[in-house]
Design a protein around this motif. Structure first.
Motif, PDB file in Angstrom:
ATOM      1  N   ILE A  39       0.460  -1.117  -0.073  1.00 34.74           N
ATOM      2  CA  ILE A  39       0.419   0.186  -0.032  1.00 34.74           C
ATOM      3  C   ILE A  39       0.674   1.253   0.092  1.00 34.74           C
ATOM      4  O   ILE A  39       1.710   1.970   0.878  1.00 34.74           O
ATOM      5  N   GLU A  40       0.635   2.052  -1.263  1.00 34.97           N
ATOM      6  CA  GLU A  40       1.565   3.099  -0.760  1.00 34.97           C
ATOM      7  C   GLU A  40       0.377   4.419   0.372  1.00 34.97           C
ATOM      8  O   GLU A  40       0.944   4.926   0.370  1.00 34.97           O
ATOM      9  N   PHE A  41      -0.797   4.605  -0.270  1.00 36.44           N
ATOM     10  CA  PHE A  41      -1.669   5.767   0.245  1.00 36.44           C
ATOM     11  C   PHE A  41      -3.098   5.415   0.477  1.00 36.44           C
ATOM     12  O   PHE A  41      -3.743   4.476  -0.391  1.00 36.44           O
ATOM     13  N   ILE A  42      -3.609   5.286   1.843  1.00 36.66           N
ATOM     14  CA  ILE A  42      -4.629   5.691   2.405  1.00 36.66           C
ATOM     15  C   ILE A  42      -5.574   6.758   2.149  1.00 36.66           C
ATOM     16  O   ILE A  42      -5.811   7.227   3.261  1.00 36.66           O
ATOM     17  N   ASP A  43      -6.554   6.521   1.376  1.00 36.77           N
ATOM     18  CA  ASP A  43      -7.159   7.103   1.077  1.00 36.77           C
ATOM     19  C   ASP A  43      -8.898   6.947   1.754  1.00 36.77           C
ATOM     20  O   ASP A  43      -9.901   7.567   1.131  1.00 36.77           O
ATOM     21  N   ASP A  44      -8.640   7.342   3.285  1.00 38.55           N
ATOM     22  CA  ASP A  44      -9.082   7.274   3.742  1.00 38.55           C
ATOM     23  C   ASP A  44      -9.895   8.260   5.226  1.00 38.55           C
ATOM     24  O   ASP A  44      -8.396   8.198   5.906  1.00 38.55           O
ATOM     25  N   GLY A  45     -11.325   8.545   5.805  1.00 38.65           N
ATOM     26  CA  GLY A  45     -10.697   9.220   7.478  1.00 38.65           C
ATOM     27  C   GLY A  45     -10.100  10.521   6.933  1.00 38.65           C
ATOM     28  O   GLY A  45      -9.598  11.163   5.597  1.00 38.65           O
ATOM     29  N   PRO A  46      -8.685  10.482   7.654  1.00 41.24           N
ATOM     30  CA  PRO A  46      -7.565  12.182   7.617  1.00 41.24           C
ATOM     31  C   PRO A  46      -6.537  12.418   6.753  1.00 41.24           C
ATOM     32  O   PRO A  46      -7.032  12.784   6.022  1.00 41.24           O
ATOM     33  N   GLY A  47      -7.063  10.084   5.693  1.00 40.66           N
ATOM     34  CA  GLY A  47      -6.037  10.634   4.070  1.00 40.66           C
ATOM     35  C   GLY A  47      -6.834  11.077   3.327  1.00 40.66           C
ATOM     36  O   GLY A  47      -6.626  11.748   2.341  1.00 40.66           O
ATOM     37  N   LYS A  48      -8.261  11.945   3.209  1.00 38.15           N
ATOM     38  CA  LYS A  48      -9.274  12.100   2.691  1.00 38.15           C
ATOM     39  C   LYS A  48      -8.519  13.628   2.732  1.00 38.15           C
ATOM     40  O   LYS A  48      -8.450  14.495   1.200  1.00 38.15           O
ATOM     41  N   PRO A  49      -9.025  14.507   3.084  1.00 36.27           N
ATOM     42  CA  PRO A  49      -7.935  15.959   2.843  1.00 36.27           C
ATOM     43  C   PRO A  49      -7.089  16.174   2.798  1.00 36.27           C
ATOM     44  O   PRO A  49      -6.384  16.677   1.706  1.00 36.27           O
ATOM     45  N   VAL A  50      -6.052  14.680   3.657  1.00 39.30           N
ATOM     46  CA  VAL A  50      -4.131  14.833   2.434  1.00 39.30           C
ATOM     47  C   VAL A  50      -4.204  14.488   1.039  1.00 39.30           C
ATOM     48  O   VAL A  50      -3.427  14.910   0.798  1.00 39.30           O
ATOM     49  N   GLY A  51      -5.034  13.561   0.405  1.00 29.87           N
ATOM     50  CA  GLY A  51      -5.520  12.903  -0.663  1.00 29.87           C
ATOM     51  C   GLY A  51      -5.899  14.476  -1.232  1.00 29.87           C
ATOM     52  O   GLY A  51      -5.259  15.094  -2.392  1.00 29.87           O
ATOM     53  N   ILE A  52      -6.564  14.800  -0.554  1.00 32.61           N
ATOM     54  CA  ILE A  52      -7.747  16.570  -1.210  1.00 32.61           C
ATOM     55  C   ILE A  52      -6.436  17.281  -1.963  1.00 32.61           C
ATOM     56  O   ILE A  52      -5.901  18.213  -3.330  1.00 32.61           O
ATOM     57  N   ASN A  53      -4.930  17.390  -0.641  1.00 32.85           N
ATOM     58  CA  ASN A  53      -4.081  18.037  -1.562  1.00 32.85           C
ATOM     59  C   ASN A  53      -3.043  17.678  -2.121  1.00 32.85           C
ATOM     60  O   ASN A  53      -2.715  18.856  -2.927  1.00 32.85           O
ATOM     61  N   ARG A  54      -2.839  16.517  -1.885  1.00 31.81           N
ATOM     62  CA  ARG A  54      -1.762  15.947  -2.766  1.00 31.81           C
ATOM     63  C   ARG A  54      -2.207  15.747  -4.357  1.00 31.81           C
ATOM     64  O   ARG A  54      -1.084  17.056  -4.311  1.00 31.81           O
ATOM     65  N   PHE A  55      -3.021  15.836  -4.668  1.00 27.40           N
ATOM     66  CA  PHE A  55      -4.171  15.761  -5.600  1.00 27.40           C
ATOM     67  C   PHE A  55      -4.120  16.200  -6.260  1.00 27.40           C
ATOM     68  O   PHE A  55      -4.927  16.454  -7.516  1.00 27.40           O
ATOM     69  N   ILE A  56      -5.179  17.736  -5.736  1.00 34.80           N
ATOM     70  CA  ILE A  56      -5.966  18.637  -6.222  1.00 34.80           C
ATOM     71  C   ILE A  56      -5.284  19.888  -6.195  1.00 34.80           C
ATOM     72  O   ILE A  56      -5.007  20.786  -6.923  1.00 34.80           O
ATOM     73  N   GLY A  57      -4.772  20.263  -4.554  1.00 35.73           N
ATOM     74  CA  GLY A  57      -3.816  21.044  -4.187  1.00 35.73           C
ATOM     75  C   GLY A  57      -4.607  22.678  -4.275  1.00 35.73           C
ATOM     76  O   GLY A  57      -4.641  23.441  -4.016  1.00 35.73           O
ATOM     77  N   ARG A  58      -6.599  22.501  -4.138  1.00 35.90           N
ATOM     78  CA  ARG A  58      -7.056  23.317  -3.947  1.00 35.90           C
ATOM     79  C   ARG A  58      -8.074  23.067  -2.372  1.00 35.90           C
ATOM     80  O   ARG A  58      -8.187  21.624  -2.848  1.00 35.90           O
ATOM     81  N   ARG A  59      -8.904  23.883  -2.422  1.00 29.47           N
ATOM     82  CA  ARG A  59      -9.534  23.301  -0.780  1.00 29.47           C
ATOM     83  C   ARG A  59     -11.116  23.400  -1.521  1.00 29.47           C
ATOM     84  O   ARG A  59     -11.439  24.284  -2.502  1.00 29.47           O
ATOM     85  N   PRO A  60     -11.632  21.838  -1.859  1.00 31.92           N
ATOM     86  CA  PRO A  60     -13.088  22.226  -2.963  1.00 31.92           C
ATOM     87  C   PRO A  60     -13.955  22.992  -1.520  1.00 31.92           C
ATOM     88  O   PRO A  60     -13.478  23.257  -0.250  1.00 31.92           O
ATOM     89  N   ILE A  61     -14.971  23.309  -2.153  1.00 28.64           N
ATOM     90  CA  ILE A  61     -16.024  23.925  -1.998  1.00 28.64           C
ATOM     91  C   ILE A  61     -17.515  22.825  -1.448  1.00 28.64           C
ATOM     92  O   ILE A  61     -18.691  23.538  -0.591  1.00 28.64           O
ATOM     93  N   PHE A  62     -17.179  22.152  -2.098  1.00 28.90           N
ATOM     94  CA  PHE A  62     -18.308  20.839  -1.672  1.00 28.90           C
ATOM     95  C   PHE A  62     -18.188  19.657  -1.959  1.00 28.90           C
ATOM     96  O   PHE A  62     -17.537  19.462  -2.579  1.00 28.90           O
ATOM     97  N   ALA A  63     -18.686  19.366  -0.742  1.00 29.01           N
ATOM     98  CA  ALA A  63     -17.894  17.805  -0.528  1.00 29.01           C
ATOM     99  C   ALA A  63     -19.674  16.638  -0.165  1.00 29.01           C
ATOM    100  O   ALA A  63     -20.463  17.103  -0.419  1.00 29.01           O
ATOM    101  N   ALA A  64     -19.048  15.368  -0.583  1.00 26.88           N
ATOM    102  CA  ALA A  64     -20.645  14.418  -0.159  1.00 26.88           C
ATOM    103  C   ALA A  64     -19.184  13.459  -0.144  1.00 26.88           C
ATOM    104  O   ALA A  64     -18.267  12.952  -0.318  1.00 26.88           O
ATOM    105  N   GLY A  65     -20.525  12.332   1.297  1.00 21.10           N
ATOM    106  CA  GLY A  65     -20.036  11.045   1.611  1.00 21.10           C
ATOM    107  C   GLY A  65     -21.392  10.414   2.125  1.00 21.10           C
ATOM    108  O   GLY A  65     -22.266  10.597   1.587  1.00 21.10           O
TER     109      GLY A  65
END
Lengths: 333, 333
Positions: free
Chosen positions: B233-259
Motif C-alpha cells: 500500500i502506498e496511500f490510504i485515502d480514507d478518514g484523515p487521509g482524505k484531506p491529505v489526498g485532496i491536498n496532494r492530488f488536487i491542491g485546492r480546497r473544495p467548496i462542495f463535498a459529498a460522502g
C-alpha cells in the motif's frame, strides 16, 4: 485627439486588408520559435493528432501533455530555484534559531557560501529542506512561497524568478491547450512549492501539477482543520518516479512529453514507446549568453543518457540558441 | 407513416408553446430528486456561488467538488464492490494456484462463504487483495477490471455493478459541471480499480480520481516500458487521509463535498470549516426496499460520528427513501 483616434481606427480597419502577411505572422502560435525543423516537428505533430478522420487522430480526452519544470519551463541555474528559496528562508528564519549560527550547513549559508552549504552533502541539504519545508501548515508554506516569488531576485538576471520562465515554452503550452490538450507539470520539484505560482506563470492549475511531495497530516484544532507539513519525503517524482507519478496522479498515458535532463528519461520513454502518435521534446541548454550552457557534466540538470537516446527514439532536441528567438518574456514593468 | 411523422412534428412544435409548464419540469437539472429541503439546499447553494456580483460568488477555478464513491455514488452492500471483484478474481485465478485449495482465506471463497473469508481478518483480506491487485502491469489490471464490470452481476439486483450507481448523484455531478464545477472522486477505494469505468459512469475522467493506491514500479523491457503493481500500500485515502489526498492530488480546497460514512468525516470538515460559501452532503442509506438501510452499526459504510456532527455543522443529510425519486438508472438494455 479625435483625429488621432480616427487615424488609428482607419489603420486597424485597413490593415486587416492590406497587411494580411503581417496578420498571418501575428497569428503564428509559436512566435518565439525560429522557423526550422524543431518548430515544424511540433506543428506537424499537432496537425496530425487533431485532424479528424486522419489515421493519427487522437480524441481530445487522450491529448495529455506533460512537462518537466526545472530547466524545461523555467531556468534551474546556478542552483535549482527551490534551493535558492530554501537558502533565503534559512536567512529569514535565522533570528528565531540562534543555534544555527555555529553549525553547518547554516554557517556557510550565513557566510553567503552556497557551495559550502551544498558541500555538506545529502544530509546537510536534507536538513535545509526540512527546516524550511516542514513544521508549518500547507497554507503558511504557500504564503512563504508567494512572498518569495514576489520579492526574490535571480543573481545573474536580477529579475523575479517567475519571470525566468521560457517564453517559447509558455507559447507551446498555450498552443497545445488551444488544440484540445490538457497540460500537466511533472517535476522533481516540490508540488507545494510550484502550485502557488504556476497557474499565473504557465496557465496550469494546481490540480494539474505532479511533483515531489512530503508527508502531510490532518489536524482539527477546535473548529479549524489544518494540514501540517512533516519532515518526511512521501514521493520523489524524478527518474523512474515520473512515469509512476503520471500513473498515480493522471491515470492516462501522455502522448506529448517535454523534459531537459536524465531525470526525464523514463517519462520520455513511457510517453513515446507505445502505439499511436507520440512526441517527445528535450530542451538542450546551449545558450550561455542569453541563459546557461550545460549538459553532460552539469551538477544541475545533467543531460547525458537522454541526449544519447534521443536520435534513436525520434525525440526532438531543442537547440535553445538557434531554435528560440527569445528566451524569457519581457519584464512585467 | 408520413401522417404519423407530421403529427409528431406538430406536437413537438406546438408543445413548446402550449406545454411550457411541462417543458419547465423537463429542464429540472435534478429530476430524480424529490422537491423539498434537500433539493432546495443544493440548488440555492449553486445559485449563490454562481451569481456574479453576489457576495457569495466563487470564481469557476475555485469551484472544486469532491465525492466519495462507495455508498455515495454507487452502492457498497453487502460488501464493497471492489472486494466482490477480488473474490471473483480469486476464483478466476484458482486453476493456476492449486496451493490455494487447502488454505484460508481461499478455501472459504471456493466454498462460497465470503463471510468466512472475511473472518480471516485483516491478514486474510490483505492476502486476497495482494494476489488479485498486485504482480501484474497496470494495463493488465485495468483489463481485468473492465472485464469484470462487463460481466459480473450484483447478488441482490442481478445487474452489472456499474448500473448500481445513484441516478440522483449522477444528475448532481452533471449539474455541478454545468455550473462550472470541476468534479473529483475522493474515495477509499483503489484508484486503479475506479479509473477504468468511472468516466463512462459519472463523466469523471481518470485524472480527477483520487483513491487508495499501491506501490507501482517502472521497468523498461527492451523497447517496452511497463508499470508493475506491487503488493504494498502506498496511500490510504480514507478518514484523515482524505484531506491529505485532496491536498496532494488536487491542491485546492473544495467548496462542495459529498460522502456517506465516517470515513468521509475529515473531508467534510476540511471542505466546510473555512471562510466563504461551503456545502457538505451526506447520503443516508434509509431505503431497505430500493437499496439498503444501514448507518451506525454497519460493518460497511458505518455512519455514526458524521451523522452526529451534521446538524451542528450545517451539513445536508440526504434521506434516500424520501429525497430520491429513483435510486438507480434504468437498465441499459
Amino acid at each position: 485627439m479625435l483625429n488621432r483616434r480616427f487615424a488609428i481606427l482607419t489603420f486597424v480597419f485597413f490593415s486587416s486588408f492590406w497587411l494580411s502577411p503581417l496578420a498571418c505572422a501575428q497569428s503564428d502560435p509559436l512566435p518565439s520559435w525560429n522557423d526550422g525543423a524543431t518548430k515544424s516537428a511540433i506543428t506537424e505533430f499537432i496537425a496530425r493528432v487533431t485532424t479528424e478522420g486522419g489515421s493519427n487522430y487522437v480524441a481530445p480526452a487522450e491529448r495529455i501533455a506533460v512537462f518537466d519544470n526545472d530547466g524545461t519551463l523555467w531556468s534551474e541555474q546556478p542552483v535549482y530555484f527551490q534551493f535558492a528559496f530554501a537558502i533565503d528562508r534559512v536567512k529569514a528564519m535565522a533570528p528565531e534559531h540562534p543555534e544555527w549560527k555555529d553549525s553547518e550547513p547554516f554557517r556557510s549559508i550565513f557566510a553567503g557560501d552556497v557551495k559550502g552549504a551544498l558541500a555538506s552533502g545529502k544530509k546537510g541539504v536534507a536538513e535545509i529542506m526540512a527546516v524550511t519545508h516542514a513544521g508549518m501548515t500547507t497554507d503558511a508554506f504557500a504564503g512563504t512561497v508567494r512572498d518569495w516569488i514576489a520579492t526574490a531576485r535571480h543573481p545573474k538576471f536580477a529579475r523575479p524568478y517567475d519571470e525566468l520562465i521560457y517564453q517559447p515554452m509558455v507559447e507551446l503550452l498555450a498552443y497545445l491547450r488551444a488544440n484540445g490538450f490538457k497540460t500537466f507539470i511533472v517535476s522533481g520539484g516540490g508540488v507545494e512549492f510550484m502550485r502557488p505560482w504556476v497557474e499565473n506563470a504557465y496557465g496550469i492549475p494546481p490540480e494539474q501539477v505532479v511533483g515531489t511531495s512530503g508527508m502531510v497530516t490532518y489536524e482539527l484544532n477546535g473548529d479549524k482543520p489544518v494540514l501540517k507539513k512533516e519532515a518526511k519525503i512521501e514521493f520523489i517524482d524524478d527518474g523512474p518516479g515520473k512515469p509512476v507519478g503520471i500513473n498515480r496522479f493522471i491515470g492516462r498515458r501522455p502522448i506529448f512529453a517535454a523534459g531537459n535532463s536524465d531525470g526525464d528519461l523514463q517519462m520520455l520513454q513511457w510517453t513515446t514507446l507505445n502505439d499511436g502518435p507520440r512526441f517527445a521534446l528535450i530542451v538542450h541548454h546551449t545558450d550561455a549568453e542569453r541563459e546557461f550552457s550545460y549538459d553532460r557534466e552539469s551538477q544541475v540538470g545533467k543531460l547525458d543518457k537522454a541526449l544519447d537516446e534521443a536520435p534513436g527514439r525520434g525525440w526532438t532536441v531543442v537547440d535553445m540558441k538557434s531554435d528560440w528567438k527569445t528566451v524569457y518574456p519581457a519584464a512585467k514593468q
